[in-house]
Design a protein around this motif. Structure first.
Motif, mmCIF file in Angstrom:
data_model
loop_
_atom_site.group_PDB
_atom_site.id
_atom_site.type_symbol
_atom_site.label_atom_id
_atom_site.label_comp_id
_atom_site.label_asym_id
_atom_site.label_seq_id
_atom_site.Cartn_x
_atom_site.Cartn_y
_atom_site.Cartn_z
ATOM 1 N N TRP A 250 0.833 -1.208 0.000
ATOM 2 C CA TRP A 250 0.000 0.000 0.000
ATOM 3 C C TRP A 250 0.864 1.255 0.000
ATOM 4 O O TRP A 250 2.028 1.237 0.385
ATOM 5 N N SER A 251 0.265 2.333 -0.447
ATOM 6 C CA SER A 251 0.910 3.640 -0.461
ATOM 7 C C SER A 251 -0.182 4.697 -0.456
ATOM 8 O O SER A 251 -1.376 4.373 -0.512
ATOM 9 N N SER A 252 0.203 5.955 -0.388
ATOM 10 C CA SER A 252 -0.778 7.046 -0.400
ATOM 11 C C SER A 252 -0.139 8.300 -0.982
ATOM 12 O O SER A 252 1.083 8.465 -0.960
ATOM 13 N N THR A 253 -0.985 9.171 -1.517
ATOM 14 C CA THR A 253 -0.457 10.393 -2.127
ATOM 15 C C THR A 253 0.139 11.326 -1.074
ATOM 16 O O THR A 253 1.094 12.048 -1.352
ATOM 17 N N ARG A 254 -0.436 11.333 0.142
ATOM 18 C CA ARG A 254 0.180 12.036 1.276
ATOM 19 C C ARG A 254 0.653 10.980 2.260
ATOM 20 O O ARG A 254 -0.120 10.093 2.644
ATOM 21 N N PRO A 255 1.898 11.023 2.680
ATOM 22 C CA PRO A 255 2.413 9.988 3.586
ATOM 23 C C PRO A 255 1.592 9.903 4.876
ATOM 24 O O PRO A 255 1.149 10.919 5.424
ATOM 25 N N LEU A 256 1.388 8.682 5.339
ATOM 26 C CA LEU A 256 0.683 8.436 6.595
ATOM 27 C C LEU A 256 1.683 7.925 7.623
ATOM 28 O O LEU A 256 2.557 7.109 7.298
ATOM 29 N N ASN A 257 1.557 8.384 8.858
ATOM 30 C CA ASN A 257 2.469 7.971 9.932
ATOM 31 C C ASN A 257 2.214 6.511 10.281
ATOM 32 O O ASN A 257 1.219 6.171 10.904
ATOM 33 N N ASN A 258 3.130 5.652 9.867
ATOM 34 C CA ASN A 258 2.924 4.215 10.040
ATOM 35 C C ASN A 258 3.117 3.756 11.479
ATOM 36 O O ASN A 258 2.712 2.658 11.841
ATOM 37 N N SER A 259 3.747 4.580 12.300
ATOM 38 C CA SER A 259 3.963 4.185 13.695
ATOM 39 C C SER A 259 2.748 4.457 14.562
ATOM 40 O O SER A 259 2.626 3.921 15.662
ATOM 41 N N ALA A 260 1.833 5.284 14.084
ATOM 42 C CA ALA A 260 0.612 5.613 14.831
ATOM 43 C C ALA A 260 -0.547 4.851 14.205
ATOM 44 O O ALA A 260 -0.957 5.151 13.071
ATOM 45 N N LYS A 261 -1.078 3.878 14.913
ATOM 46 C CA LYS A 261 -2.144 3.040 14.384
ATOM 47 C C LYS A 261 -3.508 3.592 14.787
ATOM 48 O O LYS A 261 -3.644 4.342 15.745
ATOM 49 N N GLY A 262 -4.523 3.177 14.015
ATOM 50 C CA GLY A 262 -5.884 3.552 14.347
ATOM 51 C C GLY A 262 -6.336 4.799 13.611
ATOM 52 O O GLY A 262 -5.786 5.184 12.565
ATOM 53 N N HIS A 263 -7.350 5.448 14.155
ATOM 54 C CA HIS A 263 -7.996 6.572 13.483
ATOM 55 C C HIS A 263 -7.053 7.758 13.323
ATOM 56 O O HIS A 263 -6.298 8.108 14.231
ATOM 57 N N LYS A 264 -7.071 8.350 12.123
ATOM 58 C CA LYS A 264 -6.300 9.560 11.856
ATOM 59 C C LYS A 264 -7.270 10.747 11.826
ATOM 60 O O LYS A 264 -8.179 10.806 10.984
ATOM 61 N N ALA A 265 -7.074 11.654 12.743
ATOM 62 C CA ALA A 265 -7.947 12.826 12.814
ATOM 63 C C ALA A 265 -7.800 13.681 11.559
ATOM 64 O O ALA A 265 -6.691 13.848 11.025
ATOM 65 N N ASN A 266 -8.924 14.168 11.072
ATOM 66 C CA ASN A 266 -8.966 15.057 9.908
ATOM 67 C C ASN A 266 -8.361 14.420 8.654
ATOM 68 O O ASN A 266 -7.789 15.109 7.811
ATOM 69 N N GLU A 267 -8.452 13.117 8.561
ATOM 70 C CA GLU A 267 -7.918 12.399 7.401
ATOM 71 C C GLU A 267 -9.050 11.621 6.735
ATOM 72 O O GLU A 267 -9.714 10.798 7.368
ATOM 73 N N SER A 268 -9.293 11.927 5.473
ATOM 74 C CA SER A 268 -10.305 11.213 4.686
ATOM 75 C C SER A 268 -9.611 10.625 3.465
ATOM 76 O O SER A 268 -8.892 11.332 2.755
ATOM 77 N N VAL A 269 -9.804 9.340 3.231
ATOM 78 C CA VAL A 269 -9.074 8.672 2.153
ATOM 79 C C VAL A 269 -10.033 8.046 1.150
ATOM 80 O O VAL A 269 -11.100 7.543 1.506
ATOM 81 N N VAL A 270 -9.622 8.101 -0.096
ATOM 82 C CA VAL A 270 -10.293 7.386 -1.179
ATOM 83 C C VAL A 270 -9.404 6.186 -1.509
ATOM 84 O O VAL A 270 -8.234 6.361 -1.871
#
Length: 707
Positions: A250-270
Motif C-alpha cells: 500500500w501507499s498514499s499520495t500524502r504519507p501516513l504515519n505508520n507508527s501511529a495506528k488507528g484513526h487519523k484525525a482530519n484524514e479522509s481517504v479514497v
C-alpha cells in the motif's frame, strides 16, 4: 601369530568397505541408466480449508504406471476398460484435460496418474478450472445480507468454470512444460507401448513414476491440530501444512504515519484497490493475465499519472493505493486489512474511508464497454446512494472526454467477486468496481494456465531485441493506458481535486508497455533489474529474476510470515520508483534510516548502460507492506466460516521419471534368481567359515622354540 590374524582381519574389513563404496557408486550409475528424470514439471498439490481437501497426491513411495498417450475416445476406453497392463499413467494434450475425462479417471482403479502437456495444441475455446461462483461463501452476500443475491443466484460470474481445481484426486497430476522432454516421453511410448493392429504391446514397456506425497489430510482443522500437537510434544516437530500468506502493498499520495495506528484525525481517504494474486490447477503456475495483471498494470499506471499533479495541487482527500494478496482464496489480503482496521492495528481505520474504487478485470475491453458495478444493498442507504451516484456521474463525464465507452449497471445486480465485498461486510461504504464485463466474465480462461499474454493479445513484431520489446507499445498497452487515465482522473476528482487539473493527468503508454512485458513476458529485464536491490539482481538464476514471467499464486510462509513473494516484491519496488524520490543517503544510512514513520527507504540498483552496470542509490517512498494472512489463523479459529482457512500441505519430494518396466513374470524370475544366489552365498560362507582352520592352515606359521 595373533598379530598375523589381526592383520588379515583388518585387510578383510578394508576390502569389504571398498567393495561397499564401489557398489554404491555403481548403484548410482545404474539408476541414471535406468531412469530418465523429468525436470521441468509442475505438480497439482493438496490444499485444505475448514471443511475439506482438494488437489492431488501420490502414495508415499510414488505412483507408477505403464505409459499411455491419450489421443482419442478409443484410447480412453482402452485405458479404463480393456487395456491388459493396468494401472496406466496417462499423458494427454490439453484437449482432453477437462472435467468429464478427469472424473472418469478419478472413478477408475486403472489409472495411477496423469501428466498434462501444457501447450496451445488443441486448446479448447474456453477452459476455467475454477468454480462458477468464485469466493462464494466469504463475500458480502449471505442469508442476512441480500439473500436473494447470495450464491450467484442472479449472476453466475464464471459460467465456464468446471470446478476441476476444487476436486480431490487420489493420484498425482503433473504438468509437462518442456517440449524436449515431452518428445522423449512420446518416443518411449511409440517404441515400446504403441498398439500394432489393435494388439496389446509386449514387454518391456515404457512406464512413468510420479512423486507428490502430501503430509496433510482431511481439512485445515485436522492438519493444524496435528501441527500444534507436534510443536508441543515432539523433539523434532513436523509441520503438516502452512497457511496461504504473503503481504499486501500500500501507499498514499500524502504519507501516513505508520507508527501511529488507528484513526487519523482530519484524514479522509479514497481507496484505489486491485488484487495481486491468481491461481490455476497446478501449483505456482498462475500467469493471471486478464484476471490479475490487467488490474495491477492499470493501477500502477494510474499511480504514475497522479504523482506529479497530487504533489503540485494536492486534493483535499488522500488517495490510498492498495494491492491485496490472496484474494483468489476467499479474500485473504482484504480480510486482514479490514480486520486490522477494526482493531485499530492499521495505519487508518474504517472511519477514515470516504469511498473506494476497485480495478477488476479490464484487459479485454477492446470493442466493448467498461462497466461500473455497485452493491444494490448498500445503495438503500441514502448517503451511500448519493456518493455512488456522484462517483458514477464523475467517471461517466471523464470517460466521455476520453472517448471511452463506460456504462453503469442497474441496481438489481450484485457486485462481482471483489475486495470491496469484505469492506461491505463491516459497514456500508460507497464504492464501485470497474470491469470489462457487464454480467459474466468474458475471460474464457479465468484462473487457468492459459490466462497468459496470448489471452490479452500481447505480442511483438519479429526480430525485436528484448530491450526493444520492453518499450514496444502494443495495442493492449494503449488500451490499458486509456483505462489508467480514466482511473487516475476519477480518483483525483473523487478526492476533491480541481477540474482544471484533470487534463494534466494522463497515463504513459510506455510505462504500461514496460509493465506488461515484465509481468507477462520476461521479469528478468533491464527495467525491473534497475528497480531492485543489487543483491537480488546479481542472482539472475534465482526465483525472483529467473527467466520468464512471474507467477501469481500467493504461496505460503511460516507462521510469522516468511519471505516476500516475488510479485509482491516487484510491485513494492515499482511503486517506490513511481512515487518516490532519490536521496543522497549511503547504503548503510538507507538500510538504517533515522526514522521510518512516514517513508520507507529502498536501496536500488539503478539503470545500467551498455558499458557499465547501474550505480546504486537510495529511494525514499511512502510504500509499505502489510501482512496478508487470514485472521482465522491469528485467532486460531481453523474452522472459521467468516475468514479464509486455506492451507497448503507440505511434502518431501516432487519429481517425475520415465523408465522401462519388465513383465511381472520376468520380475518374479529375477527375484527368484536373486534369492537363490543369496541363499547359495550364505551356504558357501557357512561352509568356508566352518572349515576355516583347514582351508587357511597354510597361512599359519609353525612356532619355533629356542632353548
Amino acid at each position: 601369530m595373533r598379530k598375523m590374524e589381526d592383520l588379515i582381519s583388518i585387510n578383510y574389513v578394508k576390502l569389504l568397505i571398498i567393495a561397499l563404496f564401489y557398489t554404491c557408486v555403481s548403484c548410482s550409475s545404474v539408476e541414471k541408466k535406468i531412469y530418465v528424470e523429468l525436470n521441468d514439471t509442475v505438480p497439482c498439490v493438496r490444499l485444505l480449508n475448514a471443511t475439506h481437501q482438494i488437489g492431488c497426491q501420490s502414495s508415499m513411495s510414488g505412483d507408477t504406471g505403464v505409459l499411455h498417450v491419450l489421443e482419442s475416445e478409443e484410447d480412453l476406453d482402452w485405458i479404463l476398460n480393456t487395456g491388459p497392463h493396468p494401472p496406466y499413467m496417462i499423458v494427454m494434450e490439453t484437449a482432453f484435460f477437462n472435467r468429464s475425462v478427469m472424473l472418469r479417471m478419478k472413478n477408475s482403479s486403472r489409472v495411477s496418474g496423469v501428466a498434462v502437456i501444457v501447450s496451445k495444441t488443441g486448446l479448447a475455446e474456453n477452459f476455467s478450472p475454477h468454480t462458477t461462483c468464485p469466493n462464494q461463501n466469504t463475500g458480502v452476500y449471505s442469508a442476512s445480507y441480500g439473500p436473494e443475491l447470495a450464491n450467484c443466484n442472479v449472476t453466475a460470474w464464471n459460467p465456464l468454470g468446471n470446478g476441476l481445481s476444487y476436486e480431490d484426486f487420489s493420484f498425482p497430476v503433473f504438468a509437462l512444460k518442456d517440449e524436449n522432454q515431452t518428445q522423449v516421453i512420446r518416443k518411449c511410448y511409440e517404441d515400446h507401448n504403441l498398439r500394432v493392429n489393435g494388439s496389446a504391446p509386449q514387454y518391456p514397456l515404457c512406464a512413468m513414476q510420479l512423486f507428490s506425497h502430501m503430509h496433510a489430510v482431511t481439512d485445515t482443522v485436522t492438519c493444524m491440530r496435528r501441527t500444534d500437537l507436534q510443536n508441543r510434544f515432539s523433539i523434532n516437530p513436523e509441520v503438516m501444512c502452512d497457511p496461504l500468506s504473503d503481504f499486501n502493498v500500500w501507499s498514499s499520495t500524502r504519507p501516513l504515519n505508520n507508527s501511529a495506528k488507528g484513526h487519523k484525525a482530519n484524514e479522509s481517504v479514497v481507496i484505489a484497490a486491485t488484487r495481486l494474486d491468481g491461481r490455476s490447477f497446478f501449483w505456482e503456475e498462475a500467469p493471471a493475465a486478464e484476471g490479475t495483471v490487467s488490474g495491477i498494470v492499470t493501477l500502477l499506471a494510474a499511480v504514475h499519472a497522479l504523482q506529479p499533479v497530487t504533489q503540485q495541487a494536492p486534493p483535499p482527500r488522500n488517495i490510498f493505493f492498495t494491492f491485496f494478496q490472496g484474494e483468489a482464496f476467499d479474500y485473504i489480503g482484504s480480510s486482514k486489512m479490514v480486520y486490522d482496521m477494526e482493531r485499530n492495528e492499521f495505519v487508518i481505520d474504517l472511519d477514515n474511508i470516504h469511498s473506494m474504487l476497485e480495478i477488476g478485470q479490464v484487459g479485454l475491453r477492446s470493442g466493448r464497454n467498461l462497466w461500473m458495478h455497485s452493491d444494490p444493498v448498500s445503495l438503500t442507504n441514502s448517503s451511500v446512494m448519493d456518493e455512488v451516484t456522484k462517483m458514477t456521474d464523475n467517471m461517466q463525464s471523464i470517460a466521455d472526454g476520453l472517448h471511452i465507452s463506460l456504462a453503469k449497471l442497474n441496481v438489481t445486480q450484485p457486485l462481482p467477486p471483489s475486495s470491496l465485498q469484505r469492506f461491505l461486510r463491516v459497514r456500508p461504504i460507497p464504492g464501485l468496481v470497474l470491469a470489462d464485463h457487464q454480467t459474466s466474465f468474458i475471460n474464457r480462461y479465468y484462473e487457468s494456465v492459459y490466462d497468459d499474454a496470448e489471452n490479452l493479445n500481447v505480442s511483438y513484431p519479429p526480430n525485436l531485441s528484448p530491450d526493444e520489446q520492453l518499450v514496444f507499445e502494443t495495442e493492449e498497452a494503449k488500451s490499458l493506458a486509456e483505462v489508467a487515465t480514466l482511473v487516475a482522473r476519477s480518483l483525483y476528482k473523487q478526492a476533491g481535486g480541481e477540474e482544471r487539473n484533470l487534463n494534466n493527468i494522463t497515463a504513459d503508454p510506455k510505462i504500461v508497455a514496460q509493465l506488461l512485458y515484465g509481468f507477462l513476458i520476461q521479469k528478468n529485464n533491464s527495467w525491473f533489474r534497475s528497480l531492485l536491490p543489487p543483491e537480488v539482481t546479481k542472482k539472475g538464476a534465482n526465483s525472483i529474476l529467473s527467466s520468464g514471467p512471474p507467477q501469481f499464486y500467493i504461496g505460503v510462509g511460516p507462521r510469522n510470515i516468511g519471505p516476500v513473494h516475488s510479485v509482491t516484491r516487484f510491485v513494492q519496488y515499482i511503486m517506490a520508483n513511481l512515487t518516490g524520490a532519490a536521496t543522497n543517503l549511503t547504503e548503510t544510512q538507507c538500510q538504517n534510516p533515522e526514522s521510518k514513520d512516514l517513508y520507507s527507504y529502498f536501496w536500488v540498483s539503478g539503470p545500467s548502460s551498455v558499458n557499465s552496470s547501474g550505480e546504486p542509490f537510495c529511494v525514499r517512498a511512502p510504500v509499505r507492506l502489510a501482512k496478508a494472512v487470514s485472521p482465522a489463523f491469528e485467532r486460531m479459529e481453523y474452522g472459521s466460516r467468516d475468514y479464509s482457512t486455506w492451507t497448503e500441505s507440505r511434502w518431501k519430494s516432487i519429481r517425475a521419471r520415465v523408465f522401462l518396466v519388465a513383465s511381472r513374470q520376468l520380475e518374479m524370475l529375477t527375484l527368484g534368481v536373486g534369492v537363490a544366489v543369496l541363499l547359495l552365498s550364505l551356504l558357501v560362507t557357512y561352509f568356508i567359515s566352518s572349515k576355516a582352520d583347514l582351508l587357511f592352515s597354510s597361512a599359519r606359521e609353525t612356532p619355533t622354540t629356542t632353548y
